[in-house]
Scaffold this active site. Structure first.
Site, PDB file in Angstrom:
ATOM      1  N   CYS A 135       8.991   1.632   0.831  1.00 35.76           N
ATOM      2  CA  CYS A 135       9.174   0.755   1.988  1.00 35.76           C
ATOM      3  C   CYS A 135       8.241   1.126   3.136  1.00 35.76           C
ATOM      4  CB  CYS A 135      10.600   0.863   2.499  1.00 35.76           C
ATOM      5  SG  CYS A 135      11.839   0.627   1.244  1.00 35.76           S
ATOM      6  N   ARG A 159       1.686   0.702  -0.423  1.00 34.75           N
ATOM      7  CA  ARG A 159       2.782   1.629  -0.719  1.00 34.75           C
ATOM      8  C   ARG A 159       3.678   1.102  -1.831  1.00 34.75           C
ATOM      9  NH1 ARG A 159       3.932   5.036   3.937  1.00 34.75           N
ATOM     10  NH2 ARG A 159       6.113   5.062   3.358  1.00 34.75           N
ATOM     11  N   TRP A 197      11.068  -1.943  -0.829  1.00 37.22           N
ATOM     12  CA  TRP A 197      11.033  -1.619  -2.263  1.00 37.22           C
ATOM     13  C   TRP A 197      12.494  -1.476  -2.665  1.00 37.22           C
ATOM     14  CZ3 TRP A 197      12.152   2.788  -5.401  1.00 37.22           C
ATOM     15  CH2 TRP A 197      11.544   2.779  -6.668  1.00 37.22           C
ATOM     16  N   ASN A 243      13.824   2.564   6.316  1.00 36.85           N
ATOM     17  CA  ASN A 243      13.349   3.215   5.086  1.00 36.85           C
ATOM     18  C   ASN A 243      14.307   4.356   4.788  1.00 36.85           C
ATOM     19  OD1 ASN A 243      11.111   1.632   5.209  1.00 36.85           O
ATOM     20  ND2 ASN A 243       9.675   3.270   5.720  1.00 36.85           N
ATOM     21  N   GLY A 244      14.600   4.589   3.519  1.00 33.63           N
ATOM     22  CA  GLY A 244      15.481   5.697   3.163  1.00 33.63           C
ATOM     23  C   GLY A 244      16.746   5.190   2.508  1.00 33.63           C
ATOM     24  N   GLU A 276      -2.475  13.286 -17.781  1.00 36.03           N
ATOM     25  CA  GLU A 276      -2.897  12.441 -16.664  1.00 36.03           C
ATOM     26  C   GLU A 276      -3.540  11.145 -17.175  1.00 36.03           C
ATOM     27  OE1 GLU A 276      -2.390  12.024 -13.720  1.00 36.03           O
ATOM     28  OE2 GLU A 276      -4.088  10.986 -12.837  1.00 36.03           O
ATOM     29  N   LYS A 283      -2.230   7.412 -16.228  1.00 37.73           N
ATOM     30  CA  LYS A 283      -3.083   6.389 -15.583  1.00 37.73           C
ATOM     31  C   LYS A 283      -3.024   5.084 -16.363  1.00 37.73           C
ATOM     32  CE  LYS A 283      -3.537   7.489 -12.492  1.00 37.73           C
ATOM     33  NZ  LYS A 283      -3.323   8.714 -11.748  1.00 37.73           N
ATOM     34  N   GLU A 290       0.571   3.315 -16.163  1.00 36.69           N
ATOM     35  CA  GLU A 290       1.055   2.791 -14.877  1.00 36.69           C
ATOM     36  C   GLU A 290       0.291   1.550 -14.420  1.00 36.69           C
ATOM     37  OE1 GLU A 290       0.591   5.179 -11.320  1.00 36.69           O
ATOM     38  OE2 GLU A 290      -1.085   6.243 -12.215  1.00 36.69           O
ATOM     39  N   HIS A 309       3.929  17.233 -35.060  1.00 41.22           N
ATOM     40  CA  HIS A 309       5.346  17.610 -35.045  1.00 41.22           C
ATOM     41  C   HIS A 309       6.225  16.407 -34.730  1.00 41.22           C
ATOM     42  CE1 HIS A 309       4.390  21.811 -35.594  1.00 41.22           C
ATOM     43  NE2 HIS A 309       3.437  21.659 -34.680  1.00 41.22           N
ATOM     44  N   LYS A 313       3.378   3.879  -3.615  1.00 41.65           N
ATOM     45  CA  LYS A 313       2.393   4.923  -3.340  1.00 41.65           C
ATOM     46  C   LYS A 313       3.069   6.205  -2.895  1.00 41.65           C
ATOM     47  CE  LYS A 313      -1.678   6.640  -2.937  1.00 41.65           C
ATOM     48  NZ  LYS A 313      -2.263   7.037  -4.239  1.00 41.65           N
TER      49      LYS A 313
HETATM   50  C1  F6R Z   1       0.245   8.361 -10.380  1.00 41.95           C
HETATM   51  C2  F6R Z   1       0.769   8.591  -9.063  1.00 41.95           C
HETATM   52  C3  F6R Z   1       2.108   9.226  -8.926  1.00 41.95           C
HETATM   53  C4  F6R Z   1       2.048  10.298  -7.832  1.00 41.95           C
HETATM   54  C5  F6R Z   1       3.442  10.893  -7.585  1.00 41.95           C
HETATM   55  C6  F6R Z   1       3.408  12.012  -6.570  1.00 41.95           C
HETATM   56  O1  F6R Z   1      -1.022   7.793 -10.318  1.00 41.95           O
HETATM   57  O2  F6R Z   1       0.140   8.281  -8.099  1.00 41.95           O
HETATM   58  O3  F6R Z   1       2.533   9.775 -10.130  1.00 41.95           O
HETATM   59  O4  F6R Z   1       1.156  11.295  -8.229  1.00 41.95           O
HETATM   60  O5  F6R Z   1       4.291   9.875  -7.133  1.00 41.95           O
HETATM   61  O6  F6R Z   1       2.876  11.573  -5.362  1.00 41.95           O
HETATM   62  P1  F6R Z   1       2.373  12.606  -4.281  1.00 41.95           P
HETATM   63  O7  F6R Z   1       1.175  13.297  -4.827  1.00 41.95           O
HETATM   64  O8  F6R Z   1       2.066  11.774  -3.085  1.00 41.95           O
HETATM   65  O9  F6R Z   1       3.492  13.576  -4.044  1.00 41.95           O
END
Ligand code: F6R
Length: 615
Positions: A2, A27, A81, A107-108, A488, A492, A495, A511, A610
């Site tokens: 949010c 975000r 959100w 927010n929260g 990773e 990527k 998502e 396994h 985000k």
């Molecule tokens: C993946 C991604 C998320 C963040 C995770 C932690 O591309 O962006 O998995 O890495 O939400 O976010 P931060 O680093 O802001 O704590």
């Protein structure tokens, strides 16, 4: 997650707030809304599920009739959100109090909202939404006796949970009240205008002078002034910070998506992350933010890294560095697991919280738990002034610049670079020789060039993406330093393209997961020059024997690989410890192009945010 924006000033508040909401879109959200002062001493709200552009269209139609509201200099806005209740018009913020005199955006999560709601319903209150947040508007109305700030404080004292909240009232036409407990709020101080937002990116086009609230702060804002008090009504002083980045840095600059722009920014971001930190002549690195001399560094006998998502995978690479080069045993824990497991913290343990945003709720909670247990703590954050950075009190900033695309890109590579520099620094207080450190430093200095060499391969990565964009499943495998790199890569791809992708240690495939392989499931294998290369080639053969197409990411000029794969992406030759950086950049480009070919919303993938500020 949010986003909140509020404006008190001489401009059209509706325009400022809508522009601010657009800045907060990255975000992640699923509905948006605005509340503003209507001419005749009342409040008006416009709320829509979906995108801010839909809100803008509806607001425009409304303001064509209510021209007084269009001139109003007071408004608040929100991108929601969904947590409590679906993303509908009724559940979107801002929420009005029953008499319509107070509007709030929140927010929260309010944990005790059901008890409050039941009590208010028994007193005759009617609720319009399913949200926890609406209770705040009702509580403010109930407490109001002519003083808006006092009513907000009375309301907040009844809440359990987290909030970044902003309030306006029809009876206070030039005032915003905001408060913070667990969810960030920043005040932007302009010339005859004051703004409030959950994220400075919404403020930066108006002012670079910012004051961050701490938990427990309540601020009352007018166009020319702001006053902060604690929930106990004690005046609080908080210093202003100058933001050192520009609006251009958060614009797309000709790229189709922020994600692609941020992938391309990696050579510059790495240059910034390394700047002034490689001390060639002393064969060490300098990370002043750690605020530790050699004696303090030598005392650390264990690291505990807590992080989420991409930051967690960077932390896994960091574990290998700290163990391989500094000989410090290191645990890496998903941040929520760290806290839930009630971890053992020994006297000389150091907890490192890694977070791009510095606001991730689970990572913040882990940090606070470590502080409570008396650990030395450090933050590794990108966003300057973020909560984790401030509460940790020491650590290292990435200096990667603002990252807007929801998928983390340049922060991963900068996190890995910073962790490598930390391991050199700590290693030099132990057994890392001057010669070995010198070789590592020289290699670290090559990072921008290594990153650029991968980016230059974009056309060939695109043509491989074209071959596989239709697939619905994929595996990523690797070993050693490539293990976190493939986790990773899979994250990527899933998502942003919504392809089901899983990362596995190359040895683990047989396994269980190997049972799934067939000609429709490609396996992306990270196999640059490394100690484990021969074994990984064996794993590639196992995949091809099950008809899975194999896409190898291998070192340029390595003639061993081509015979064992269907497609080849090359990365420049480098020391093994730095290979996660070029390999992950190749994976970012692959994921980006697959998602683009599938027509996905790359910068704001569905259901994602985000900054994940709920636990
Ligand atoms: C993946 C991604 C998320 C963040 C995770 C932690 O591309 O962006 O998995 O890495 O939400 O976010 P931060 O680093 O802001 O704590």
């Amino acid at each position: 997650m949010c986003g909140i924006i509020g404006y008190a000033g001489h401009k059209s508040a509706a325009n400022v707030v809508v522009a601010g909401l657009k800045r907060l879109e990255y975000r992640g959200y699923d509905s948006a809304g605005i509340a503003l002062l209507n001419g005749g001493g009342s409040l008006l709200t416009v709320k829509t599920p979906g995108k801010v552009t839909e809100l803008e269209a509806e607001l425009g139609a409304m303001l064509a009739e209510k021209t007084e509201a269009g001139k109003s200099g007071l408004a608040i806005g929100h991108t929601r959100w969904a947590t409590h209740g679906e993303p509908t018009q009724l559940n979107a913020h801002p929420h009005l109090s029953p008499n319509g005199n107070f509007a709030i955006a929140h927010n929260g999560i309010i944990e005790n909202y059901l008890a409050i709601r039941d009590r208010l319903i028994s007193k005759g209150h009617e609720f319009r939404s399913e949200t926890d947040s609406e209770t705040i508007a009702h509580l403010i109305e109930e407490a109001y006796e002519g003083d808006l700030q006092a009513a907000v404080v009375t309301a907040l004292k009844q809440l359990e949970g987290t909030y970044g909240v902003i309030v306006i009232s029809a009876m206070h036409p030039d005032t915003l009240v905001a408060a913070r407990s667990g969810s960030p709020i920043a005040i932007g101080i302009g010339d005859g205008e004051t703004l409030i937002a959950s994220d400075v990116s919404a403020l930066i086009s108006h002012t670079k002078r910012v004051v961050y609230l701490d938990d427990g702060d309540v601020v009352t804002v007018t166009p020319d002034n702001f006053d902060i008090v604690s929930l106990k009504d004690v005046p609080v002083t908080r210093g202003a910070t100058e933001i050192d980045w520009d609006i251009e840095e958060i614009e797309k600059g000709g790229f189709e998506h922020f994600m692609l722009k941020e992938i391309y920014e990696q050579p510059a971001a790495l240059t910034n992350a390394l700047r002034g930190r490689l001390v060639h002549k002393d064969q060490t690195t300098k990370l002043s933010g750690m605020q530790m001399g050699p004696a303090d560094l030598a005392h650390i006998d264990r690291f505990i890294i807590a992080a989420c998502g991409t930051s967690l995978y960077a932390g896994m690479v960091g574990k290998y560095y700290l163990e391989d080069f500094a000989s410090i045993p290191t645990d890496v824990l998903q941040a929520a697991e760290f806290r839930d497991r009630n971890p053992i913290i020994q006297r000389d343990s150091c907890m490192l919280a890694i977070s791009q945003s510095g606001e991730t709720a689970d990572t913040l909670a882990a940090l606070r738990e470590a502080i409570r247990k008396g650990a030395t703590v450090m933050g590794l954050c990108n966003v300057v002034g973020s909560t984790i950075a401030r509460e940790a009190g020491r650590g290292v900033y990435l200096h990667a610049g603002p990252e807007i695309g929801v998928a983390s890109t340049k922060s991963f590579t900068c996190q890995v670079a910073v962790l490598a520099m930390m391991s050199v620094l700590l290693g030099r207080t132990r057994r890392l020789s001057a010669e070995a450190a010198s070789r590592m430093i020289a290699e670290l200095a090559r990072l921008p060039e290594l990153a650029q060499a991968v980016i230059d391969q974009e056309p060939s990565i695109l043509s491989i993406a074209e071959k596989y964009a239709h697939c619905e499943h994929a595996f990523f495998i690797g070993r050693g330093y490539m293990y976190p790199a493939v986790l990773e890569g899979a994250l990527k791809l899933k998502e942003i393209s919504y392809i089901h992708a899983e990362g596995y240690h190359a040895a683990e495939l047989k396994h269980g997961p190997i049972a799934l392989l067939n000609e429709d499931i490609p396996v992306i294998v990270a196999v640059p020059e490394s100690a484990g290369k021969a074994k990984t080639i064996g794993n590639m053969q196992e995949c091809r024997a099950r008809k899975s197409p194999v896409i190898a990411i291998a070192t340029e000029g390595d003639t061993d690989i081509a015979a064992h794969c269907d497609d080849l992406i090359t990365v420049p030759r480098c020391q093994e410890f730095l290979a996660p950086i070029p390999v992950v950049i190749a994976e970012q480009l692959f994921a980006y192009h697959v998602a683009r070919l599938r027509g996905c919303e790359i910068d704001q993938p569905k259901n994602l945010a985000k900054s994940v500020t709920v636990e």
